[in-house]
Write a protein that holds these residues in place. Structure first.
Motif, PDB file in Angstrom:
ATOM      1  N   ARG B  95      -9.585 -49.771 -35.142  1.00  0.00           N
ATOM      2  CA  ARG B  95      -8.592 -50.407 -34.284  1.00  0.00           C
ATOM      3  C   ARG B  95      -7.261 -50.509 -35.008  1.00  0.00           C
ATOM      4  O   ARG B  95      -7.190 -50.508 -36.232  1.00  0.00           O
ATOM      5  CB  ARG B  95      -9.040 -51.793 -33.823  1.00  0.00           C
ATOM      6  N   TYR B  99      -5.186 -54.913 -31.263  1.00  0.00           N
ATOM      7  CA  TYR B  99      -5.667 -54.151 -30.128  1.00  0.00           C
ATOM      8  C   TYR B  99      -7.189 -54.118 -30.146  1.00  0.00           C
ATOM      9  O   TYR B  99      -7.838 -54.457 -31.128  1.00  0.00           O
ATOM     10  CB  TYR B  99      -5.121 -52.714 -30.162  1.00  0.00           C
ATOM     11  N   GLY B 100      -7.735 -53.699 -29.013  1.00  0.00           N
ATOM     12  CA  GLY B 100      -9.183 -53.595 -28.926  1.00  0.00           C
ATOM     13  C   GLY B 100      -9.716 -52.455 -29.760  1.00  0.00           C
ATOM     14  O   GLY B 100      -8.991 -51.592 -30.230  1.00  0.00           O
ATOM     15  N   TYR B 101     -11.015 -52.518 -29.939  1.00  0.00           N
ATOM     16  CA  TYR B 101     -11.704 -51.515 -30.724  1.00  0.00           C
ATOM     17  C   TYR B 101     -11.915 -50.219 -29.940  1.00  0.00           C
ATOM     18  O   TYR B 101     -12.081 -50.239 -28.725  1.00  0.00           O
ATOM     19  CB  TYR B 101     -13.096 -52.024 -31.072  1.00  0.00           C
TER      20      TYR B 101
END
Lengths: 112, 112
Positions: B95, B99-101
């Motif tokens: 990531r 932010y998202g994975y």
């Protein structure tokens, strides 16, 4: 140990019905993410919610983060067979690494 | 869309053997992770890696496990002496900050 409990574990509904999946914890998370996982694949990120009380919409999917940032819900309107899959919530703690604690999962089946 | 690539997709090894699981994270991402999922169980955190060092590891990640980012693109997980209970899907994730994975498709490790 942080735990995220999802309910229900299994849900079988007909096309066109509405449903809600719940993700609950006694721990506070800095953010909460929802993923969808297909068999033999990795989780795919659907949404991240960060602020207590936040609501995000993704087409027919509505995600809400609880005011205390301990719980979340996923609501699907007018479910379709393509929504079938495993839905996972995952909480992140604040900090550089922000590892994810995953929920127990909700397996959704939508039939015609 | 950028992807996290994992190889091999399936690895069968004899108990006691060493295995190396490989991952190519998204190129501009800063944080790297390994998670595992034993069949029928939830996704569990193993280790996070940032700035060329481990930032956090779980109780699962004992002395038999190690991670490396040898060349700035690959991110590997090594299990020195595999046990039957190491059989699982291993997911690499990366990531960018805040932010998202993005998860890879996983490596299914079977120890026999």
């Amino acid at each position: 140990t942080q735990l995220l409990e999802q309910s229900p574990q299994f849900l079988s509904i007909q096309e066109g019905e509405n449903l809600t999946v719940y993700c609950n914890s006694s721990s506070v998370f800095s953010s909460l993410q929802w993923y969808r996982q297909e068999p033999g694949e990795g989780p795919v990120l659907l949404v991240t919610v960060v602020t207590g009380g936040e609501v995000k919409k993704l087409k027919r999917l509505t995600f809400q983060f609880g005011d205390a940032r301990k719980d979340s819900s996923l609501h699907i309107t007018a479910a379709q067979p393509g929504d079938t899959g495993l839905y996972l919530c995952a909480g992140a703690q604040s900090g550089t690494a922000s590892k994810l604690t995953f929920g127990t999962g909700t397996r959704l089946q939508v039939t015609l | 869309e950028p992807e996290v690539t994992q190889t091999p997709s399936h690895q069968v090894t004899q108990m006691g053997q060493e295995v190396i699981l490989r991952c190519v994270p998204i190129s501009n991402h800063l944080y790297f992770y390994w998670y595992r999922q034993i069949l029928g169980q939830k996704v569990e955190f193993l280790v996070s890696f940032y700035n060329n060092e481990i930032s956090e590891k779980s109780e699962i990640f004992d002395d038999q496990f190690s991670v490396e980012r040898p060349d700035g693109s690959n991110f590997t997980l090594k299990i020195r002496s595999t046990k039957l209970e190491d059989s699982a899907m291993y997911f690499c994730a990366s990531r960018l900050a805040n932010y998202g994975y993005t998860f890879g498709s996983g490596t299914r490790l079977t120890v026999v």
